[in-house]
Write a protein that holds these residues in place. Sequence first.
Motif, PDB file in Angstrom:
ATOM      1  N   SER A  88       0.824  -1.197   0.000  1.00 37.52           N
ATOM      2  CA  SER A  88       0.000   0.000   0.000  1.00 37.52           C
ATOM      3  C   SER A  88       0.865   1.256   0.000  1.00 37.52           C
ATOM      4  O   SER A  88       2.013   1.228   0.449  1.00 37.52           O
ATOM      5  N   PRO A  89       0.344   2.387  -0.479  1.00 32.64           N
ATOM      6  CA  PRO A  89       1.091   3.652  -0.429  1.00 32.64           C
ATOM      7  C   PRO A  89       1.506   4.034   0.987  1.00 32.64           C
ATOM      8  O   PRO A  89       2.546   4.660   1.188  1.00 32.64           O
ATOM      9  N   SER A  90       0.691   3.644   1.971  1.00 33.97           N
ATOM     10  CA  SER A  90       1.019   3.959   3.369  1.00 33.97           C
ATOM     11  C   SER A  90       2.343   3.339   3.794  1.00 33.97           C
ATOM     12  O   SER A  90       3.036   3.867   4.672  1.00 33.97           O
ATOM     13  N   CYS A  91       2.704   2.221   3.166  1.00 39.30           N
ATOM     14  CA  CYS A  91       3.957   1.544   3.508  1.00 39.30           C
ATOM     15  C   CYS A  91       5.163   2.449   3.310  1.00 39.30           C
ATOM     16  O   CYS A  91       6.142   2.366   4.057  1.00 39.30           O
ATOM     17  N   PHE A  92       5.084   3.319   2.321  1.00 37.62           N
ATOM     18  CA  PHE A  92       6.227   4.171   2.015  1.00 37.62           C
ATOM     19  C   PHE A  92       6.395   5.276   3.053  1.00 37.62           C
ATOM     20  O   PHE A  92       7.507   5.716   3.324  1.00 37.62           O
ATOM     21  N   VAL A  93       5.288   5.698   3.643  1.00 34.45           N
ATOM     22  CA  VAL A  93       5.369   6.659   4.750  1.00 34.45           C
ATOM     23  C   VAL A  93       5.947   5.965   5.981  1.00 34.45           C
ATOM     24  O   VAL A  93       6.839   6.496   6.655  1.00 34.45           O
ATOM     25  N   VAL A  94       5.444   4.783   6.271  1.00 32.67           N
ATOM     26  CA  VAL A  94       5.927   4.028   7.428  1.00 32.67           C
ATOM     27  C   VAL A  94       7.397   3.647   7.246  1.00 32.67           C
ATOM     28  O   VAL A  94       8.194   3.720   8.185  1.00 32.67           O
ATOM     29  N   ALA A  95       7.781   3.269   6.027  1.00 30.39           N
ATOM     30  CA  ALA A  95       9.180   2.937   5.752  1.00 30.39           C
ATOM     31  C   ALA A  95      10.071   4.149   5.990  1.00 30.39           C
ATOM     32  O   ALA A  95      11.198   4.017   6.486  1.00 30.39           O
ATOM     33  N   HIS A  96       9.576   5.327   5.641  1.00 35.57           N
ATOM     34  CA  HIS A  96      10.319   6.574   5.889  1.00 35.57           C
ATOM     35  C   HIS A  96      10.542   6.769   7.391  1.00 35.57           C
ATOM     36  O   HIS A  96      11.636   7.169   7.825  1.00 35.57           O
ATOM     37  N   ILE A  97       9.521   6.481   8.172  1.00 36.16           N
ATOM     38  CA  ILE A  97       9.623   6.585   9.633  1.00 36.16           C
ATOM     39  C   ILE A  97      10.648   5.581  10.159  1.00 36.16           C
ATOM     40  O   ILE A  97      11.499   5.919  10.997  1.00 36.16           O
ATOM     41  N   TYR A  98      10.585   4.351   9.654  1.00 33.71           N
ATOM     42  CA  TYR A  98      11.554   3.329  10.061  1.00 33.71           C
ATOM     43  C   TYR A  98      12.975   3.740   9.700  1.00 33.71           C
ATOM     44  O   TYR A  98      13.914   3.532  10.488  1.00 33.71           O
TER      45      TYR A  98
END
Length: 207
Positions: A88-98
């Motif tokens: 999902s597109p949300s994964c890329f935001v979460v990956a940025h946080i990680y």
Amino acid sequence: MGCLAPGSENLGSEIYLSLGIKQLGHKVMRVPRVLSLLSSILERSVQRNEMLLEATQMKDVTIFHGLRAPTLSIRNYIDRIFKYSGCSPSCFVVAHIYLERFLQSTEANLTSLNVHRLLITSIMLAAKFIDDAFFKNVYYAKVGGVSTAELNKLEISFLFSIDFRLQVSVETFGKYCLDLEKDGAEALQIERPIQACGVKESWSNKD
């Protein structure tokens, strides 16, 4: 498995729609804007860090470093992961946080030698944690261009480096979305005056 709520009204639907995290109705999925914004931030970070490392002659080597930089650009690599991973597109935001958690805890610098491995690892972890469906490591390894054995090692190293802090609150998620949107707006403000002055995107080699 974690659960974020991109449909939450805490931040406002406009930003989620603008980033491509949320869509109206049943429209055909386009390439989310969040991909270009994230790649732009990472590209600038890599450029700054490599100038600093070159100036100070510092050596920064981790398990995520390759011997040479991949030929695939950060933007094309992120697009490839989105196309083939199905996350999902949300994964890329979460990956940025990680990624930020990793860099803060290890004090490592993002460079062209490690950014690709850090991206495939963080996006894979994000997909595993927030998406309802995800693939096995062997598939993500093929998408990311690394061996399964290497990706397994990268995953373990990454998890220990962030102390297994995979949980992301809706508030934190919203803050990063807002930051991405602001970054995109600032870049647009810079781009428009340049275009108004007639400066071309690709410079000519001629004087």
